[in-house]
Scaffold this motif. Structure first.
Motif, PDB file in Angstrom:
ATOM      1  N   ASP A  45     -16.332  29.333 -10.037  1.00 52.26           N
ATOM      2  CA  ASP A  45     -15.714  30.209 -11.032  1.00 52.26           C
ATOM      3  C   ASP A  45     -14.258  30.487 -10.688  1.00 52.26           C
ATOM      4  OD1 ASP A  45     -17.840  30.482 -12.763  1.00 52.26           O
ATOM      5  OD2 ASP A  45     -18.763  32.026 -11.514  1.00 52.26           O
ATOM      6  N   ASP A  46     -14.011  30.693  -9.404  1.00 53.99           N
ATOM      7  CA  ASP A  46     -12.648  30.959  -8.978  1.00 53.99           C
ATOM      8  C   ASP A  46     -11.764  29.731  -9.186  1.00 53.99           C
ATOM      9  OD1 ASP A  46     -13.705  33.306  -8.270  1.00 53.99           O
ATOM     10  OD2 ASP A  46     -13.541  33.042  -6.109  1.00 53.99           O
TER      11      ASP A  46
ATOM     12  N   ARG B 296     -16.568  24.225 -16.498  1.00 54.40           N
ATOM     13  CA  ARG B 296     -16.509  25.674 -16.616  1.00 54.40           C
ATOM     14  C   ARG B 296     -15.298  26.141 -17.429  1.00 54.40           C
ATOM     15  NH1 ARG B 296     -19.870  28.303 -12.185  1.00 54.40           N
ATOM     16  NH2 ARG B 296     -21.135  26.569 -11.518  1.00 54.40           N
ATOM     17  N   LEU B 297     -14.444  25.223 -17.832  1.00 54.74           N
ATOM     18  CA  LEU B 297     -13.345  25.604 -18.719  1.00 54.74           C
ATOM     19  C   LEU B 297     -13.815  25.402 -20.163  1.00 54.74           C
ATOM     20  CD1 LEU B 297     -10.356  23.865 -16.922  1.00 54.74           C
ATOM     21  CD2 LEU B 297     -10.799  26.310 -17.062  1.00 54.74           C
TER      22      LEU B 297
ATOM     23  N   ALA C 244     -10.164  21.942 -21.586  1.00 52.94           N
ATOM     24  CA  ALA C 244     -10.572  20.821 -20.749  1.00 52.94           C
ATOM     25  C   ALA C 244     -10.062  19.507 -21.335  1.00 52.94           C
ATOM     26  CB  ALA C 244     -12.093  20.797 -20.615  1.00 52.94           C
ATOM     27  N   SER C 245     -10.132  19.358 -22.658  1.00 51.51           N
ATOM     28  CA  SER C 245      -9.685  18.103 -23.253  1.00 51.51           C
ATOM     29  C   SER C 245      -8.170  17.968 -23.155  1.00 51.51           C
ATOM     30  CB  SER C 245     -10.157  17.996 -24.708  1.00 51.51           C
ATOM     31  OG  SER C 245      -9.574  19.006 -25.485  1.00 51.51           O
TER      32      SER C 245
ATOM     33  N   ALA D  88     -19.410  15.139 -22.018  1.00 54.30           N
ATOM     34  CA  ALA D  88     -18.352  14.128 -21.978  1.00 54.30           C
ATOM     35  C   ALA D  88     -18.010  13.661 -23.392  1.00 54.30           C
ATOM     36  CB  ALA D  88     -18.791  12.954 -21.110  1.00 54.30           C
ATOM     37  N   GLN D  89     -19.048  13.452 -24.197  1.00 55.09           N
ATOM     38  CA  GLN D  89     -18.832  13.035 -25.588  1.00 55.09           C
ATOM     39  C   GLN D  89     -17.985  14.067 -26.318  1.00 55.09           C
ATOM     40  OE1 GLN D  89     -19.450  10.338 -27.078  1.00 55.09           O
ATOM     41  NE2 GLN D  89     -21.442   9.438 -26.586  1.00 55.09           N
ATOM     42  N   LEU D  90     -18.354  15.321 -26.137  1.00 52.91           N
ATOM     43  CA  LEU D  90     -17.670  16.417 -26.808  1.00 52.91           C
ATOM     44  C   LEU D  90     -16.199  16.438 -26.417  1.00 52.91           C
ATOM     45  CD1 LEU D  90     -18.301  18.840 -28.632  1.00 52.91           C
ATOM     46  CD2 LEU D  90     -18.607  20.206 -26.567  1.00 52.91           C
ATOM     47  N   LEU D  91     -15.935  16.268 -25.113  1.00 55.91           N
ATOM     48  CA  LEU D  91     -14.560  16.290 -24.634  1.00 55.91           C
ATOM     49  C   LEU D  91     -13.766  15.123 -25.206  1.00 55.91           C
ATOM     50  CD1 LEU D  91     -15.062  17.315 -20.910  1.00 55.91           C
ATOM     51  CD2 LEU D  91     -13.885  18.619 -22.671  1.00 55.91           C
TER      52      LEU D  91
END
Lengths: 433, 437
Positions: A213-214, A246-247, A252-253, A276-279
């Protein structure tokens, strides 16, 4: 390895008295008539610049849980005296941007900017300035630890007996900045501005020591380019993937787009399929296609190792046109040294160095001065073979071609080095726990 | 930038490079590693003494300890997955300096004692392997092992060392084969596994406590949580991690089961008296492998003991050192120089040197020393469990992954049981006549 930060110097802001949070915790609270009303559980600070101001006290054993600091008349000898009677206490009005020092700051981890390492908040230093009590420093030393268990006096006597100086190890609060994280209430971190000024390799080293998380909180504080560079410096793909997971997807993308396609592909291959597909869907089309292509190759082959970030120009161009084309492409530093020459079907015909291109007469056709004997490797060549070719011919990069000699990408010497060297040498830091 | 042909193959995602099975192994890892490491020198000794002295009477304890282990190991695994932090890290952040200091002090003492036991296991194994060398065997073997562990872990690759030792743990299969070849009365074995037997005498209670103490240890919680946290798992992987934990517990106990049965069917059945303070205790225990290995039983037993000891000797000092440095925010890491991480290297080296030195003490009763930490660990558990429960119930730490009612009720029962055992044990020490002898 790093310059030792200056330690033990007393902060200039301080007068003669050094006050610590641990002196307050569990202190007796008495009202104006010297009646005992309870004990101090925590102090509340308002996040003012540059030093947070103490605005309230959390009490235990009282009817009112929290009171304003303005009700405190004096403080001395483990006792907090109030200006009013115990029955007249009014609750403290909660505000935004408030921190509970004991619950949210004490004992938490903190990145020591100068030392570039992760330490713990052993105690917090307070100081009285213009009638306000300010949070001015963080104690990260052994002395703070001893104070917490009530052995500071003993330690001091032992040090004095041995004729030693026993300094406080303090970091100024100015060098500290709390970062909000989704999961836990507050994480203590270094100032964003300072973080952004650090080298990605240094940030990566710090990130290694933090919890997931950090880590994501640190990444959330970086801009896309810096985040991408830092992510590339972290060599364990598992950790890279867990940071991105976690982002939020948008962010993230964005970071993936800023990464080199081959690094992005390695990372995505280590993530759960749906994620991964989503990104990939959220990425810009161009970058996404580059990455998708690379994902189709086995990791331990030239295809899996290569990046699509290379420069190729058509054989029909002149030297001047080729240079113009380079300007349009704005290639990355690692791909600029070789300019590959291809035909309309992307068959690899030859190679030029940047130097060749610049010294040639502007209107010469590049196919007339290109080097035709270009070394290349097939997409399914093993990493070892690729390394052998690069080493033998002293190349900075080697083109990767399919069975019809069409260029698919390049493998740079850096990428090979990371894989061919034994992991002990390649890894920046080894982690066990 | 040149654009090339479009992608034709379906995307080869999903950790494809490692393959599905490998994903399972890499996720199904920490629990199994912890489980097998749990069968260390103290474990082998504790189970073997149980089987040698009381036959199958203590088999049921394995079922009880499995039930005790589950909530403990599940809680730390869950905390590791969700927070990505080690156990001492969470303790420090939740409880502050003073409680953490006490916890670390106790952990250090317990783990130092256990480390001594691991090196003693090495000493014992060396003496069995080279009986003609007498005491010289351990004076040579223990320092070599200490240097080996120190160098391999700090300057080699701990993960590889760990995996090699894990594979070598297959030597434990010998106990299963030996147990079958000794033709124990299986009906009785099964019955005694599920129906408790209890003898109210000090000898039985000591072994009873040490079997519990060797199985459920404080260091396991720290090791498991750090190991899980290090994997960087996502809360979505919690299901895998629970399966891994369950498999790990099963492996610990199935090995223990066969050691007890093998010893019960041989040593106990032939009325060979084994006294842990007797120097020849280990060579008697080794006879449990005779049905399988005949005259090589001693060799096989020694190799198994050596491997188990080495594995735990490399895990324990490291886990302890990580826990302590993590709790106090000290610089840590196996690749740091002494100047960079003085506390880390000092604590680590101290544990190994201390462990090796005591194990080499002339005339030390080896089997007794390897059994002693079981008792210390067994006593410590009732102290650790409440801390674990407070952490695992804290929604500020675990959010929606905090303990449910089932885990709390089960842990509560485990706490009552372990506390009861401790009370009985203390009673048996202070009032020796209480249970007869």
């Amino acid at each position: 390895m790093f310059k030792e930060p200056s330690r033990g110097k007393v902060l200039p802001l301080l007068g003669t008295s050094v006050i610590f949070l641990s002196d307050f915790l569990n202190a007796e609270v008495v009202d104006v008539k010297q009646h005992r009303v309870g004990r101090v559980q925590d102090l509340i600070v308002l996040m003012t610049d540059p030093f947070p101001k103490v605005t309230g006290v959390i009490l235990k054993g009282t009817r009112v849980r929290s009171i304003d600091w303005s009700l405190v008349r004096s403080w001395d000898n483990k006792e907090l005296s109030l200006k009013v009677e115990g029955s007249q206490l009014q609750p403290h009005q909660r505000m935004e941007a408030e921190l509970w020092l004991s619950r949210q700051v004490l004992d938490k981890q903190i990145v020591d900017m100068d030392g570039r390492r992760v330490v713990r908040v052993n105690d917090l230093q307070l100081s009285q300035v213009d009638g306000n009590l300010l949070l001015v420093g963080v104690d990260i030393g052994a002395r703070g630890l001893m104070r917490r268990v009530g052995l500071e006096g003993l330690g001091r006597r032992v040090a004095a007996m041995l004729g030693l100086d026993w300094p406080h190890k303090l970091i100024s609060w100015e060098a500290v900045d709390p970062v909000k994280s989704d999961v836990s209430s507050v994480k203590l971190r270094i100032a964003h501005t300072k973080l952004a000024g650090m080298h990605p390799a240094d940030i990566a080293e710090i990130v290694h020591e933090l919890s997931p998380d950090d880590r994501s909180a640190v990444f959330a504080a970086l801009d896309d380019e810096k985040a991408a560079d830092t992510l590339e410096e972290i060599q364990e793909t598992g950790m890279q993937a867990s940071i991105l997971e976690r982002l939020d997807v948008e962010r993230a993308s964005d970071i993936l787009e800023a990464m080199k396609p081959d690094e992005a592909a390695d990372l995505l291959a280590d993530m759960p399929k749906e994620r991964a597909q989503l990104l990939l869907q959220k990425m810009e089309e161009d970058e996404a296609e580059d990455v998708e292509e690379l994902l189709a190759y086995r990791e331990d082959t030239a295809g899996g190792l290569m990046t699509t970030g290379y420069v190729a120009v058509l054989h029909t161009l002149t030297a001047a046109q080729a240079i113009d084309r380079l300007r349009e492409l704005e290639p990355d530093a690692e791909s600029v040294y070789y300019v590959y020459v291809i035909d309309e079907e992307e068959h690899l015909l030859g190679v030029l160095s940047l130097r060749d291109l610049i010294v040639a007469k502007p209107d010469t056709r590049i196919r007339d001065f290109m080097i035709e004997k270009v070394m290349s490797v097939p997409v399914d060549a093993s990493i070892r073979d690729v390394g052998a070719v690069i080493a033998k011919y002293n190349l900075l990069a080697v083109p990767v071609v399919d069975q019809h000699n069409r260029i698919q990408g390049i493998v740079t010497v850096d990428d090979v080095m990371d894989r061919v060297l034994p992991p002990r040498v390649a890894a920046r830091r080894r982690r066990i726990f | 930038m040149a654009r090339l042909g479009k992608l034709e193959q379906p995307l080869r995602f999903v950790r494809s490079r490692r393959g599905r099975l490998l994903v399972l192994i890499s996720v199904v890892g920490p629990g199994v590693i912890t489980g097998v490491t749990d069968d260390d020198a103290t474990g082998v000794t504790g189970y073997a003494l149980a089987g040698s002295q009381f036959g199958y009477d203590l088999l049921w304890v394995l079922v009880v300890t499995s039930i005790c282990l589950w909530p403990i190991m599940e809680m730390v695994a869950r905390m590791g997955v969700v927070t990505g932090k080690g156990l001492s890290d969470l303790m420090r952040e939740r409880f502050g300096v003073a409680p953490t200091l006490w916890a670390m002090l106790l952990l250090f003492i317990a783990n130092a004692a256990t480390t001594v036991a691991e090196f003693t296991g090495i000493a014992a194994a060396a003496q069995l392997l080279f009986p003609f060398a007498g005491d010289t065997a351990r004076y040579v073997a223990v320092p070599i092992a200490a240097v080996l562990v120190w160098v391999l872990v700090l300057r080699g690759n701990f993960r590889i060392v760990e995996r090699v030792l894990l594979v070598l743990s297959l030597v434990f299969v010998a106990y299963a084969i030996s147990a079958f070849m000794a033709h124990p009365p299986w009906g009785q074995v099964i019955r005694q596994t599920f129906i408790p037997t209890f003898h109210a005498n000090t000898g039985f209670i000591l072994i009873f406590i040490s079997v519990i103490g060797t199985t459920i240890t404080p260091w396991m919680s720290f090791f498991q949580q750090s190991n899980v946290a290090d994997k960087g798992l996502h809360p979505a992987d919690l299901g895998y991690e629970r399966a891994d934990t369950a498999i790990g517990i099963f492996m610990t106990q199935i090995i223990a089961f066969f050691i007890i049965v093998a010893c019960g069917a041989t040593i106990f059945a032939h009325h060979v008296a084994v006294n842990p303070s007797d120097p020849s205790a280990f060579s008697k225990i080794a006879l449990s492998l005779a049905p399988l290995a005949g005259q090589y039983a001693t060799l096989l037993f020694a190799l198994g003991l050596m491997n188990a000891s080495l594995m735990a000797a490399s895990v324990l000092p490291l886990t302890t050192t990580y826990a302590i440095t993590e709790a106090f925010g000290l610089e840590r890491g196996i690749d740091k120089s002494f100047r960079e991480a003085p506390a880390f290297l000092t604590i680590y080296t101290t544990l190994i040197v201390l462990g090796a030195a005591i194990a080499m003490f002339p005339g030390a009763p080896l089997a007794l020393i390897t059994n002693l930490p079981n008792i210390v660990n067994g006593l410590l558990l009732p102290l650790l469990l409440p801390l674990l429960l407070l952490l695992a119930n804290d929604r500020r730490i675990l959010g929606r992954y905090a303990n449910g009612l089932f885990t709390n009720v089960l842990s509560g029962a485990v706490f009552v049981f372990l506390t009861g055992v401790t009370v009985v044990f203390l009673a048996s020490i202070f009032f020796p006549g209480l249970f007869g002898s």
